[in-house]
Scaffold this motif. Sequence first.
Motif, PDB file in Angstrom:
ATOM      1  N   THR A 166       0.821  -1.211   0.000  1.00 41.58           N
ATOM      2  CA  THR A 166       0.000   0.000   0.000  1.00 41.58           C
ATOM      3  C   THR A 166       0.854   1.260   0.000  1.00 41.58           C
ATOM      4  N   ASP A 167       1.946   1.225   0.769  1.00 41.97           N
ATOM      5  CA  ASP A 167       2.822   2.398   0.876  1.00 41.97           C
ATOM      6  C   ASP A 167       3.574   2.690  -0.413  1.00 41.97           C
ATOM      7  N   PHE A 168       3.557   1.761  -1.363  1.00 44.86           N
ATOM      8  CA  PHE A 168       4.195   2.021  -2.649  1.00 44.86           C
ATOM      9  C   PHE A 168       3.434   3.084  -3.447  1.00 44.86           C
ATOM     10  N   VAL A 169       2.157   3.301  -3.108  1.00 46.93           N
ATOM     11  CA  VAL A 169       1.333   4.285  -3.819  1.00 46.93           C
ATOM     12  C   VAL A 169       1.292   5.563  -2.992  1.00 46.93           C
ATOM     13  N   PRO A 170       1.713   6.706  -3.548  1.00 41.62           N
ATOM     14  CA  PRO A 170       1.782   7.931  -2.759  1.00 41.62           C
ATOM     15  C   PRO A 170       0.417   8.568  -2.538  1.00 41.62           C
ATOM     16  N   SER A 171       0.209   9.069  -1.337  1.00 43.36           N
ATOM     17  CA  SER A 171      -0.979   9.875  -1.063  1.00 43.36           C
ATOM     18  C   SER A 171      -0.662  11.352  -1.221  1.00 43.36           C
ATOM     19  N   ASN A 172       0.628  11.686  -1.128  1.00 41.42           N
ATOM     20  CA  ASN A 172       1.089  13.062  -1.261  1.00 41.42           C
ATOM     21  C   ASN A 172       2.471  13.023  -1.914  1.00 41.42           C
ATOM     22  N   ILE A 173       2.550  13.399  -3.172  1.00 43.73           N
ATOM     23  CA  ILE A 173       3.814  13.271  -3.900  1.00 43.73           C
ATOM     24  C   ILE A 173       4.881  14.199  -3.317  1.00 43.73           C
ATOM     25  N   ILE A 174       4.487  15.353  -2.806  1.00 45.43           N
ATOM     26  CA  ILE A 174       5.462  16.267  -2.204  1.00 45.43           C
ATOM     27  C   ILE A 174       6.081  15.625  -0.964  1.00 45.43           C
ATOM     28  N   GLY A 175       5.243  14.956  -0.164  1.00 46.30           N
ATOM     29  CA  GLY A 175       5.751  14.260   1.026  1.00 46.30           C
ATOM     30  C   GLY A 175       6.682  13.120   0.653  1.00 46.30           C
ATOM     31  N   ALA A 176       6.356  12.395  -0.425  1.00 47.10           N
ATOM     32  CA  ALA A 176       7.207  11.290  -0.865  1.00 47.10           C
ATOM     33  C   ALA A 176       8.565  11.804  -1.339  1.00 47.10           C
ATOM     34  N   GLY A 180      12.299  11.068   0.488  1.00 48.72           N
ATOM     35  CA  GLY A 180      13.192  10.249  -0.326  1.00 48.72           C
ATOM     36  C   GLY A 180      12.658   8.862  -0.592  1.00 48.72           C
ATOM     37  N   SER A 181      11.349   8.677  -0.517  1.00 48.56           N
ATOM     38  CA  SER A 181      10.732   7.368  -0.768  1.00 48.56           C
ATOM     39  C   SER A 181      10.609   7.170  -2.274  1.00 48.56           C
ATOM     40  N   MET A 182      11.508   6.376  -2.822  1.00 45.87           N
ATOM     41  CA  MET A 182      11.632   6.317  -4.272  1.00 45.87           C
ATOM     42  C   MET A 182      10.467   5.621  -4.957  1.00 45.87           C
ATOM     43  N   VAL A 183       9.967   4.529  -4.399  1.00 41.87           N
ATOM     44  CA  VAL A 183       8.912   3.790  -5.102  1.00 41.87           C
ATOM     45  C   VAL A 183       7.665   4.644  -5.310  1.00 41.87           C
ATOM     46  N   PRO A 184       7.146   5.341  -4.284  1.00 40.60           N
ATOM     47  CA  PRO A 184       6.009   6.232  -4.539  1.00 40.60           C
ATOM     48  C   PRO A 184       6.313   7.302  -5.581  1.00 40.60           C
ATOM     49  N   VAL A 187       6.114   5.623  -8.976  1.00 37.48           N
ATOM     50  CA  VAL A 187       4.718   5.358  -9.359  1.00 37.48           C
ATOM     51  C   VAL A 187       4.095   6.626  -9.945  1.00 37.48           C
ATOM     52  N   PHE A 188       4.309   7.755  -9.266  1.00 37.67           N
ATOM     53  CA  PHE A 188       3.782   9.032  -9.758  1.00 37.67           C
ATOM     54  C   PHE A 188       4.397   9.371 -11.114  1.00 37.67           C
ATOM     55  N   SER A 189       5.701   9.143 -11.260  1.00 39.90           N
ATOM     56  CA  SER A 189       6.393   9.474 -12.512  1.00 39.90           C
ATOM     57  C   SER A 189       5.874   8.634 -13.671  1.00 39.90           C
ATOM     58  N   ILE A 190       5.574   7.369 -13.401  1.00 40.77           N
ATOM     59  CA  ILE A 190       5.035   6.491 -14.451  1.00 40.77           C
ATOM     60  C   ILE A 190       3.686   7.017 -14.939  1.00 40.77           C
ATOM     61  N   SER A 372      12.263  -9.746   2.981  1.00 48.26           N
ATOM     62  CA  SER A 372      13.508  -9.123   2.525  1.00 48.26           C
ATOM     63  C   SER A 372      13.335  -8.561   1.117  1.00 48.26           C
ATOM     64  N   TRP A 373      12.653  -9.309   0.285  1.00 44.74           N
ATOM     65  CA  TRP A 373      12.411  -8.881  -1.101  1.00 44.74           C
ATOM     66  C   TRP A 373      11.574  -7.606  -1.140  1.00 44.74           C
ATOM     67  N   LEU A 374      10.498  -7.559  -0.376  1.00 47.48           N
ATOM     68  CA  LEU A 374       9.626  -6.384  -0.372  1.00 47.48           C
ATOM     69  C   LEU A 374      10.313  -5.165   0.232  1.00 47.48           C
ATOM     70  N   LEU A 375      11.046  -5.376   1.335  1.00 53.33           N
ATOM     71  CA  LEU A 375      11.722  -4.251   1.972  1.00 53.33           C
ATOM     72  C   LEU A 375      12.845  -3.693   1.104  1.00 53.33           C
ATOM     73  N   SER A 376      13.390  -4.513   0.219  1.00 54.27           N
ATOM     74  CA  SER A 376      14.431  -4.008  -0.673  1.00 54.27           C
ATOM     75  C   SER A 376      13.876  -2.956  -1.627  1.00 54.27           C
ATOM     76  N   LEU A 377      12.568  -3.000  -1.862  1.00 58.00           N
ATOM     77  CA  LEU A 377      11.931  -2.017  -2.733  1.00 58.00           C
ATOM     78  C   LEU A 377      11.612  -0.726  -1.988  1.00 58.00           C
ATOM     79  N   ALA A 378      11.607  -0.789  -0.669  1.00 61.41           N
ATOM     80  CA  ALA A 378      11.164   0.347   0.137  1.00 61.41           C
ATOM     81  C   ALA A 378      12.311   1.211   0.629  1.00 61.41           C
ATOM     82  N   ASN A 379      13.541   0.914   0.199  1.00 59.31           N
ATOM     83  CA  ASN A 379      14.691   1.679   0.673  1.00 59.31           C
ATOM     84  C   ASN A 379      14.652   3.109   0.176  1.00 59.31           C
ATOM     85  N   ALA A 380      15.014   4.046   1.031  1.00 58.91           N
ATOM     86  CA  ALA A 380      15.195   5.435   0.619  1.00 58.91           C
ATOM     87  C   ALA A 380      16.529   5.559  -0.112  1.00 58.91           C
ATOM     88  N   VAL A 381      16.717   6.689  -0.810  1.00 58.26           N
ATOM     89  CA  VAL A 381      17.930   6.845  -1.607  1.00 58.26           C
ATOM     90  C   VAL A 381      19.103   7.338  -0.780  1.00 58.26           C
TER      91      VAL A 381
END
Length: 453
Positions: A166-176, A180-184, A187-190, A372-381
């Motif tokens: 769920t957290d992969f989808v941003p509710s506020n792109i400015i907050g993301a 530094g939450s890259m996946v959200p 998603v917005f960029s796509i 481990s697989w899912l958390l690897s996607l949630a890393n900040a930059v």
Amino acid sequence: MLERYENVLLLSISHPPIRGRAVSQGTVITMASETSSQTKRFKYNPTAAMVVSMVAGVVAGLVVGPAMQNIQFIGNIFFRLIQMGIVPFVMCEIIGAIGSLSKRELAGIGLRATIAFLVSSLLAATFGIFCTVVFKPGAGLAQTALVQSATTDLEATSVSISQTITDFVPSNIIGAIASGSMVPCIVFSIFFGIAIILVRENGDGSCPVYGWVLNLNEILLQIIKIVMNIAPIGIFAYVSSSVGALGFDVLLAIGKYILVLAGATLVFTIAWFIVVSVRCKLNIVTLMKKMVPMSVMAAATISSAVTLPMEMEDAKNKIGLRRDIADLVLPLGVPLNSNGSALHMAVTAVFVSQMYDMEFVGSALIMVCVISWLLSLANAVAPGATLISLTMLIPALGLPLQAVAILGGLEYIVAAIRTTLNVNSDVFCALLVAAKEEGGIDRDIFDGVKQAA
């Protein structure tokens, strides 16, 4: 006298001397050649400079010790300068790449890249678990002073598979962007890029916002290039302070963990090289040589996003990856293709369970792999994101949070290991995607027969 010299120089340019001609213009040309040779000999090599700064930082940290922490702020300033434009840069790269494609091209390249990302990261986590179970780096540490005295004031971060997705989808792109939450952000960029495609195809083929994004991206790239001029200084300060804070005692106690992590990463990387060289029919030694600079940059800066500009440039200009594939797949890989992070998370989880005599078996290992697989996607930059990931990983598996106090200080060492695989695997996946595209890899550029336009 000056006029005579100018005439001789002009004559030497118009009529180059043949070998053995003992005339004055030959002397002028020889002197010019020697000067040119000396200039090339002392040309600044950023890759070599970063290697020297890392080695010097390790030596200074081990020799001087904790006192090197006094210059850590210099390294922190360098990384902040880099990070201040990285998230919007990656977003602009993805928006620009997607916006330049047709809907059919996006479905082909984008879908194949995403599948390659997810499958390879899952395999990396599985391989990390296998290596840690076999070599047992955490066995026998339960009764050591390092483990017995470990304390932390960090609080556990609750995590579940559904909430992570769920957290992969941003509710506020400015907050993301701010966090530094890259996946959200991706998603917005796509969605932004797809919207540009629709506007262009439904209209007259133009979109002013698309041109603005490309211009902004070029400006952000120039900012990153300016900051990278001081990279060796910032890297030396960060490495020396990190190593100085650890000391020999900690490194010796968990040295086996570092060796297993580094060994598993190396073997997985070599396997990648073999698969890609066979599938794409590329010389494996040449491919390795062409990827050395980006690997050094990844290890030095411990950030896939910071390495992205060099990675994209080398992929297109040295390896011969087609421009549209590189521009889309490589930025997408920053958050979605974290082979190194997935492997690191898996090794760390099993290591901690062994360290506290709470080893996982059977289905529990499957849970370790998935989390481990899912958390690897949630890393900040940002460097230092390991602590955030560990406070999510360790409690989610029912392990003591005190382990974070032991592993948190290893940020630079483990980050250098995992980031190298993160960056390399992005290029590997892009090459696999390009292998299915006509002209996806320019072999003349790869072989050095011609230069990229």
